[in-house]
Scaffold this active site. Sequence first.
Site, mmCIF file in Angstrom:
data_model
loop_
_atom_site.group_PDB
_atom_site.id
_atom_site.type_symbol
_atom_site.label_atom_id
_atom_site.label_comp_id
_atom_site.label_asym_id
_atom_site.label_seq_id
_atom_site.Cartn_x
_atom_site.Cartn_y
_atom_site.Cartn_z
ATOM 1 N N GLN A 150 -10.185 -3.857 -3.269
ATOM 2 C CA GLN A 150 -11.463 -3.298 -2.834
ATOM 3 C C GLN A 150 -12.529 -3.508 -3.908
ATOM 4 O O GLN A 150 -13.639 -3.962 -3.610
ATOM 5 C CB GLN A 150 -11.296 -1.800 -2.540
ATOM 6 C CG GLN A 150 -12.564 -1.133 -2.059
ATOM 7 C CD GLN A 150 -12.982 -1.616 -0.676
ATOM 8 O OE1 GLN A 150 -12.200 -1.608 0.257
ATOM 9 N NE2 GLN A 150 -14.221 -2.053 -0.538
ATOM 10 N N ARG A 200 0.877 -1.181 0.000
ATOM 11 C CA ARG A 200 0.000 0.000 0.000
ATOM 12 C C ARG A 200 0.909 1.226 0.000
ATOM 13 O O ARG A 200 1.702 1.411 0.919
ATOM 14 C CB ARG A 200 -0.910 0.010 1.232
ATOM 15 C CG ARG A 200 -1.595 1.359 1.438
ATOM 16 C CD ARG A 200 -2.686 1.312 2.475
ATOM 17 N NE ARG A 200 -3.855 0.626 1.965
ATOM 18 C CZ ARG A 200 -5.078 0.738 2.496
ATOM 19 N NH1 ARG A 200 -5.278 1.509 3.550
ATOM 20 N NH2 ARG A 200 -6.097 0.087 1.989
ATOM 21 N N HIS A 217 -7.382 0.735 -6.346
ATOM 22 C CA HIS A 217 -7.621 -0.104 -5.164
ATOM 23 C C HIS A 217 -8.303 -1.392 -5.654
ATOM 24 O O HIS A 217 -9.482 -1.641 -5.389
ATOM 25 C CB HIS A 217 -8.499 0.659 -4.169
ATOM 26 C CG HIS A 217 -8.451 0.115 -2.767
ATOM 27 N ND1 HIS A 217 -7.716 -1.002 -2.415
ATOM 28 C CD2 HIS A 217 -9.048 0.556 -1.621
ATOM 29 C CE1 HIS A 217 -7.871 -1.230 -1.124
ATOM 30 N NE2 HIS A 217 -8.671 -0.301 -0.622
ATOM 31 N N ASP A 233 -17.249 7.245 -1.393
ATOM 32 C CA ASP A 233 -15.988 7.127 -0.648
ATOM 33 C C ASP A 233 -15.642 8.526 -0.131
ATOM 34 O O ASP A 233 -16.262 9.525 -0.545
ATOM 35 C CB ASP A 233 -14.888 6.583 -1.593
ATOM 36 C CG ASP A 233 -13.561 6.331 -0.889
ATOM 37 O OD1 ASP A 233 -13.526 6.297 0.360
ATOM 38 O OD2 ASP A 233 -12.538 6.166 -1.597
ATOM 39 N N CYS A 274 -16.335 1.776 0.874
ATOM 40 C CA CYS A 274 -15.154 0.941 1.163
ATOM 41 C C CYS A 274 -14.723 1.061 2.619
ATOM 42 O O CYS A 274 -14.016 0.198 3.117
ATOM 43 C CB CYS A 274 -14.011 1.311 0.229
ATOM 44 S SG CYS A 274 -13.454 3.014 0.421
ATOM 45 N N ARG A 331 -13.700 -8.368 2.102
ATOM 46 C CA ARG A 331 -12.270 -8.118 1.852
ATOM 47 C C ARG A 331 -11.450 -9.342 2.269
ATOM 48 O O ARG A 331 -10.492 -9.705 1.601
ATOM 49 C CB ARG A 331 -11.788 -6.882 2.635
ATOM 50 C CG ARG A 331 -12.367 -5.550 2.181
ATOM 51 C CD ARG A 331 -11.898 -5.154 0.794
ATOM 52 N NE ARG A 331 -10.454 -5.145 0.637
ATOM 53 C CZ ARG A 331 -9.643 -4.168 1.027
ATOM 54 N NH1 ARG A 331 -10.134 -3.080 1.577
ATOM 55 N NH2 ARG A 331 -8.332 -4.249 0.832
HETATM 56 N N1 CP Z 1 -11.207 -0.055 2.579
HETATM 57 C C1 CP Z 1 -9.921 -0.145 2.977
HETATM 58 O O1 CP Z 1 -8.996 -0.386 2.200
HETATM 59 O O2 CP Z 1 -9.764 0.017 4.314
HETATM 60 P P1 CP Z 1 -8.390 0.224 5.083
HETATM 61 O O3 CP Z 1 -7.821 1.552 4.657
HETATM 62 O O4 CP Z 1 -8.754 0.198 6.530
HETATM 63 O O5 CP Z 1 -7.454 -0.896 4.712
HETATM 64 N N1 NVA Z 2 -9.980 6.753 -1.146
HETATM 65 C C1 NVA Z 2 -9.591 6.342 0.181
HETATM 66 C C2 NVA Z 2 -9.765 4.880 0.346
HETATM 67 C C3 NVA Z 2 -9.397 4.342 1.698
HETATM 68 C C4 NVA Z 2 -9.555 2.861 1.792
HETATM 69 C C5 NVA Z 2 -8.160 6.760 0.449
HETATM 70 O O1 NVA Z 2 -7.309 6.568 -0.423
HETATM 71 O O2 NVA Z 2 -7.887 7.271 1.535
#
Ligand code: CP
Ligand code: NVA
Length: 300
Positions: free
Chosen positions: A133, A103, A130, A219, A259, A287
């Site tokens: 997701q 990530r 993502h 989101d 998400c 997930r």
């Molecule tokens: N939706 C998602 O990816 O959650 P986190 O940021 O908690 O991993």
């Molecule tokens: N769009 C959000 C998703 C978090 C899971 C971010 O990148 O913070």
Amino acid sequence: MAKSLLKLSDLSKAEVRAFLNKADQLKFEQKNGIKHKILEGKTLAMIFSKASTRTRVSFEVGMYQLGGHALFLSANDLQIGRGEPVEDTARVMFRYVDGIMIRTFKQQEVEDLAEFSGLPVINGLTDYAHPCQALADLMTIREQFAYLEGLNACFMGDGGNNTCNSFIVGCVLSDMNITVGCPKGYEPHPDVLKWAGDKVKISHDPKEAVKNADVVYTDVWASMGQEDQRKIRLEALKDYQVNMDLLKLASPDVIVQHCLPAHRGEELTAEVFDKHAKVIFDEAENRLHIQKAIMAILMG
Ligand code: CP
Ligand code: NVA
């Protein structure tokens, strides 16, 4: 089957379906106490340059349930956080582990990690995409409706964010209709628009965008890394809130997806969240099942 999961547009329709089918099977087996040690003796390195609850926990628990081991690595504590090239980190990882979940900010870093490590690499979120997701979202939608083809999906809000970019690709690869309701300047990434062509509709009118939607997805308005623009973004996106009035224009059986983490009172109201919480938390649970499917298929 692709070797890595870097972005959904690398996958074929059949590959998307294979991930969803495997996840359904693993979910059924877990609920029925059927154990499977598909990844016994294997190790997944998990590199995090951003915060996470769901991704971190679901990969770690998923790896344990499959008989393998997951290693949590904060980028801040790795030499990569002090400037060691991704190429060198990748080559070292190849000597130790069987797969990498990462990530981070730049999509290129994920692509480079895959190229230089030669290992299966899983994108656990970048600024651009993502994919894990989006697969969990498709799994959840299919659980609710029993099919995906022909459903009308609407992503409302920040069309340019990672979740929306991947959701668009996932919908197109699943033969769903996808409309993005967003303000000018908040459209999806140009590469996604080019890839999707006329299969994605962009509307700057939230009421038009949500019309007859079977699925409404939203989101946060300021993603990780955009904290300094939060005030400007909240102002720009305020007319795109998913609230009860807007949902009246959707299909009567509409489901709402998020998400998570959610900001009640911003991208959706607390009332909408509470009404649709069951499916939103199914989505979060899925997930786990989808990560297990991804690891089983790519690392098994
Ligand atoms: N939706 C998602 O990816 O959650 P986190 O940021 O908690 O991993
Ligand atoms: N769009 C959000 C998703 C978090 C899971 C971010 O990148 O913070």
